[in-house]
Enzyme design. Structure first.
Site, mmCIF file in Angstrom:
data_model
loop_
_atom_site.group_PDB
_atom_site.id
_atom_site.type_symbol
_atom_site.label_atom_id
_atom_site.label_comp_id
_atom_site.label_asym_id
_atom_site.label_seq_id
_atom_site.Cartn_x
_atom_site.Cartn_y
_atom_site.Cartn_z
ATOM 1 N N GLU A 98 -12.292 -169.049 40.511
ATOM 2 C CA GLU A 98 -13.527 -169.278 39.768
ATOM 3 C C GLU A 98 -14.779 -169.012 40.574
ATOM 4 O O GLU A 98 -15.721 -168.378 40.097
ATOM 5 C CB GLU A 98 -13.567 -170.704 39.215
ATOM 6 C CG GLU A 98 -12.663 -170.945 38.017
ATOM 7 C CD GLU A 98 -11.215 -171.213 38.394
ATOM 8 O OE1 GLU A 98 -10.922 -171.295 39.617
ATOM 9 O OE2 GLU A 98 -10.373 -171.341 37.498
ATOM 10 N N HIS A 167 -9.145 -182.878 33.348
ATOM 11 C CA HIS A 167 -9.308 -181.832 32.333
ATOM 12 C C HIS A 167 -10.134 -182.294 31.137
ATOM 13 O O HIS A 167 -10.013 -181.736 30.054
ATOM 14 C CB HIS A 167 -7.939 -181.379 31.820
ATOM 15 C CG HIS A 167 -7.191 -180.476 32.759
ATOM 16 N ND1 HIS A 167 -6.534 -180.951 33.863
ATOM 17 C CD2 HIS A 167 -6.992 -179.139 32.756
ATOM 18 C CE1 HIS A 167 -5.952 -179.938 34.494
ATOM 19 N NE2 HIS A 167 -6.216 -178.829 33.844
HETATM 20 C C1 LIG Z 1 -9.340 -174.190 38.925
HETATM 21 C C2 LIG Z 1 -8.446 -174.011 37.756
HETATM 22 N N1 LIG Z 1 -8.517 -172.876 37.047
HETATM 23 C C3 LIG Z 1 -7.723 -172.692 35.993
HETATM 24 C C4 LIG Z 1 -6.824 -173.649 35.626
HETATM 25 C C5 LIG Z 1 -5.928 -173.426 34.428
HETATM 26 N N2 LIG Z 1 -4.568 -173.156 34.897
HETATM 27 C C6 LIG Z 1 -3.677 -174.152 34.997
HETATM 28 S S1 LIG Z 1 -2.262 -173.640 35.649
HETATM 29 C C7 LIG Z 1 -2.781 -172.053 35.770
HETATM 30 C C8 LIG Z 1 -1.864 -171.023 36.341
HETATM 31 C C9 LIG Z 1 -1.464 -171.306 37.745
HETATM 32 O O1 LIG Z 1 -0.459 -170.451 38.157
HETATM 33 P P1 LIG Z 1 0.331 -170.648 39.501
HETATM 34 O O2 LIG Z 1 -0.590 -171.049 40.588
HETATM 35 O O3 LIG Z 1 1.140 -169.435 39.727
HETATM 36 O O4 LIG Z 1 1.283 -171.904 39.260
HETATM 37 P P2 LIG Z 1 2.463 -172.065 38.210
HETATM 38 O O5 LIG Z 1 1.849 -172.605 36.973
HETATM 39 O O6 LIG Z 1 3.102 -170.757 38.038
HETATM 40 O O7 LIG Z 1 3.379 -173.092 38.804
HETATM 41 C C10 LIG Z 1 -4.081 -171.943 35.302
HETATM 42 C C11 LIG Z 1 -4.848 -170.707 35.228
HETATM 43 C C12 LIG Z 1 -6.799 -174.849 36.368
HETATM 44 N N3 LIG Z 1 -5.989 -175.863 36.053
HETATM 45 N N4 LIG Z 1 -7.608 -174.999 37.430
#
Ligand SMILES: Cc1ncc(C[n+]2csc(CCOP(=O)(O)OP(=O)(O)O)c2C)c(N)n1
Ligand SMILES: [Mg+2]
Lengths: 369, 402
Positions: A98, A167
């Site tokens: 972000e 959230h």
């Molecule tokens: C700072 C932030 N940006 C966006 C999100 C929304 N979000 C939650 S999980 C996710 C994907 C994360 O992917 P990864 O790090 O690969 O972990 P996984 O879910 O695959 O375990 C996103 C974009 C968030 N929670 N926090």
């Protein structure tokens, strides 16, 4: 993240009367409250989508970036179809970074293009808040007016359902504090279309606060809204329902709660005027003052924390205005509880204002049983 | 919280030999290429496949793994319990007992379980919202976890945190903001070092989170201050709907810091996970500072309950991973082929795991919601609260010390 589609609300009665529609809405299930065969409707999500689409079509300098906005069609599907239409140069998927991409959006805005920066939710914009405020909000001033920053930051703001403390925050008063930013908060489809288009056209950085739980809600699609030049003025509130006994000021989803409360109060002979703020900064205090001079009572409603919230600001500005002399009772602030959002439903329910909260406070302020 | 199987197992894990951890290439013994297990006197040895590890500025760990039969059985049991727990969460969500976000680790079970069998209770773990498996391996009971998911007072966070926010001693959550746990993990390691503890921190983040700026800020400080932190990138190939390669300029996550050594390991193989963590832990406890592990793994389900998980990857891909790489079936095969357990024994473990979780679920369903009086608790430490916290309206204001 949820990609939930909610359709909690149908068209409100007041929205219908605004449109001069002579219809009665049986208070049945929410879904049955609006009969879509009688008039054209549009969801908030579709209104946002068409606002972006029209502005991108009209101005080649407008582009959009954010997480999951392109290939996934948006975490909440607001940008659906735009990648197909405008291609990957204008609809840009970012990594989950972000601060980096908000900074890139600001940088691009400083130098000739007009980015729309989507945050998956505004909770994640806290990662980027320095770029939004220090770079986005202040550069024009610091440069003595030489370097404008026509950027839009948009995304869902405030509490969704059952997603707990990290959230569920409402940032209206945070961004509303910053000179250099403009801030709008969207309630219905008309707001969505008119305010987002205005934000994209505005030469300043504009924060557009949306609400996830309203995305799937349908509202009437008016002829005016169909125009490609349908913009709402940033800085103007809307009287969502006229009344004479008390003024209820709200923004975002609580506007619906306020309208519902007003409806219930009307049955008891209490006439509440509901103001949809629409704009957080600038705040349309004149509309509120005018209303208070008529109703002599004021209740503010928001989902954000009470301390230093929108209600605090409105109360203070009313105190500083001639409306103070017209008040027959102290201003009443209704806000989110002063706690991080709990997960459990019963505690969450106690943390957020409802139609019932508003209904009761109005009666308390008016001192009626 | 008493769980005989896993506490026994972690004792065993702690005392297991880790001497052959460094310089693996020279440590290959006679049966190097044979994947046939060797078994004697209550223990069993495996040679992990050649492509199990990749090193970056460091030798790879030995691929020879010996464990007692008991440990092997315990590992299997824990894998199965984590999966059953997640399946119960999945079903409960679908029957609307769980609200909001819910991220499951089905497919990724070898990561939390393998890690736990390589560390001590003194070591710390921190991860993202995909935290149910870790909460269990770090001492949370299925009942406490399911009750939390349902927002019950008996939940591990008293119903206040929900799916994404669970904690146990030396498990620091359960964090909702992608990447934000990574500096926290290094901070935990800072305290461990400061307090002279013989412990390290397992600092987990996803392939998506790996791109956050604060991860790189943390690498820098962790190296600068030589913190005992194991960065573990749990690479399940997608961050929400974005394939790793669409988000990372370099998706070899173990090589993303030129001044910190890295190991990539097969995260679908519990023995590989365990061995890699043992190796990395030794590195940290030796005072060599941080190390980065990439565990390649795969989530079978969608990102969260509301994502079907089929628009950005093919059903065939998911099916292929399930049928060829499943961490539980593959470990089961090892146990059976090596004679550590019979098909019958495995079945009875599976049955017990299901029963354990079913009982926990039944109990959680009956538990009460948190009391209303809990709304204003835990905002501040008891006795040090601010004088009052306002509710939605003035009458709902809560006053402390009265
Ligand atoms: C700072 C932030 N940006 C966006 C999100 C929304 N979000 C939650 S999980 C996710 C994907 C994360 O992917 P990864 O790090 O690969 O972990 P996984 O879910 O695959 O375990 C996103 C974009 C968030 N929670 N926090
Ligand atoms: Mg991932």
């Amino acid at each position: 993240m949820a990609f939930r589609i909610s359709s909690s609300f149908g068209l409100s009665r007041s929205a219908a009367s605004r449109l001069g529609m002579r219809m009665t809405f049986p208070r049945l299930s929410m879904a049955a409250r609006y009969n879509s065969t009688t008039t054209e409707t549009i969801t908030v999500r579709e209104a946002l989508n068409s606002a972006i689409d029209e502005e991108m079509e009209a101005d080649p300098k407008v582009w959009l970036l954010g997480e999951e906005v392109a290939q996934y069609n948006g975490a909440y599907k607001v940008t659906k179809g735009l990648l197909d239409k405008y291609g990957p140069d204008r609809i840009v998927d970012t990594p989950i970074t972000e601060m980096g991409f908000a900074g890139i959006a600001v940088g691009a805005a400083l130098s000739g293009t007009k980015p729309i920066c989507e945050f998956m939710t505004f909770n994640f914009a806290m990662q980027a808040i320095d770029q939004i405020i220090n770079s986005g909000g202040k550069t024009y001033y610091m440069s003595g007016g030489q370097v404008p920053c026509p950027v839009v930051f948009r995304g869902p703001n405030g509490a969704a359902a059952g997603v707990a403390a990290q959230h569920s925050q409402d940032y209206a008063s945070w961004y509303g504090q910053i000179p250099g930013l403009k801030v709008v908060s969207i309630f219905d489809a008309e707001d969505a279309k008119g305010l987002l288009k205005a934000a994209i056209r505005d030469p300043n950085p504009v924060i557009v606060l949306e609400n996830e739980l309203m995305y799937g809600t349908s509202f009437p699609l008016t002829e005016a809204m169909k125009s490609k030049d349908f913009v709402l003025p940033i800085g103007k509130a809307k009287i969502a329902r006229e009344g004479k006994d008390i003024t209820i000021v709200a923004h975002s989803r609580p506007v619906q709660f306020s309208l519902d409360a007003a409806e219930k109060l009307a049955k008891e002979g209490i006439s509440a005027e509901v103001i949809n703020l629409r704009s957080i900064r600038p705040l349309d205090i004149d509309t509120i003052i005018k209303s208070v001079k008529k109703t002599n009572h004021l209740v503010t409603v928001e989902q954000g924390f009470p301390v230093c919230g929108m209600g605090s600001e409105i109360s203070a500005q009313i105190m500083e205005s001639e409306a103070f002399d017209y008040l027959d009772a102290p201003v009443c602030r209704i806000a989110g509880a002063d706690v991080p959002m709990p997960y459990a439903r019963n505690l969450e329910d106690l943390s957020l204002p409802t139609e019932e909260t508003i209904y009761k406070q109005v009666k308390r302020v008016l001192n009626v049983q | 919280m008493f769980r005989p199987v896993s506490s026994l197992a972690s004792t065993l894990a702690r005392t297991s030999k880790t001497t052959a951890l460094f310089g693996s290439k020279s440590a290959i013994r006679g049966f190097a290429s044979a994947s046939l297990p060797l078994r004697n006197a209550g223990s069993v040895s495996f040679t992990l496949p050649e492509d199990t590890f990749e090193g970056y500025n460091i030798d790879t760990p030995s691929r020879e793994v010996t464990l007692t039969n008991e440990e092997a059985i315990n590992m299997y049991t824990e894998l199965q319990r984590v999966r059953r727990l997640e399946m119960a969460a999945d079903a409960s969500y679908k029957s609307k007992l769980i609200r909001g976000f819910c991220h499951l680790c089905i497919g990724q079970e070898a990561v939390p379980v393998g890690i736990e069998f390589a560390i001590s209770k003194e070591d710390a773990v921190i991860t993202s919202y995909r935290c149910h498996g870790f909460t269990y391996t770090r001492g949370g009971t299925p009942h406490e976890i399911l009750a939390e998911l349902m927002g019950r007072h008996t939940g591990i966070s008293k119903g206040k945190g929900g799916s994404m926010h669970m904690f146990t001693p030396n498990f620091f959550g359960g964090n909702g903001i992608v990447g934000a746990q990574v500096p926290l993990g290094a901070g935990i390691a800072f305290s461990q070092k400061y307090l002279g503890k013989n412990a390290c921190t397992i600092n987990l983040y996803g392939d998506g989170a790996a791109n956050q700026g604060q991860v790189f800020e943390t690498y820098n400080m962790a190296k600068l201050w030589n913190l005992p932190v194991i960065f573990v990138c749990e690479n399940n190939k997608y961050g929400m709907g974005t394939a790793a390669s669409r988000a990372a300029a370099n998706s070899e996550y173990h090589t993303r810091c030129e001044y910190i050594p890295g190991i990539k390991a097969n995260g679908m193989d519990i023995l590989a996970v365990r061995r890699a963590i043992e190796y990395a832990r030794e590195h940290c406890l030796f005072g060599k500072g941080p190390i980065i592990l990439e565990l390649s793994t795969y989530r079978y389900g969608g990102h969260s309950m509301s994502d079907p998980g089929t628009t950005y990857r093919t059903r065939e891909e998911v099916q292929h991973m399930r049928s060829t790489r499943d961490p539980i079936s593959s470990f089961k095969m090892r146990l059976i082929e090596s004679g550590v357990a019979t098909e019958e024994q495995i079945k009875s473990i599976d049955k017990d795991a299901k029963k354990m979780v079913d009982q926990a679920l039944a109990q959680a369903k009956q538990d009460p919601e948190p009391p209303i009086s809990d709304l204003f608790n835990h905002v501040y430490a008891p006795g040090t609260e601010v004088p009052s916290l306002r509710g939605r309206v003035p009458e709902e204001t809560h006053y402390f010390n009265q």
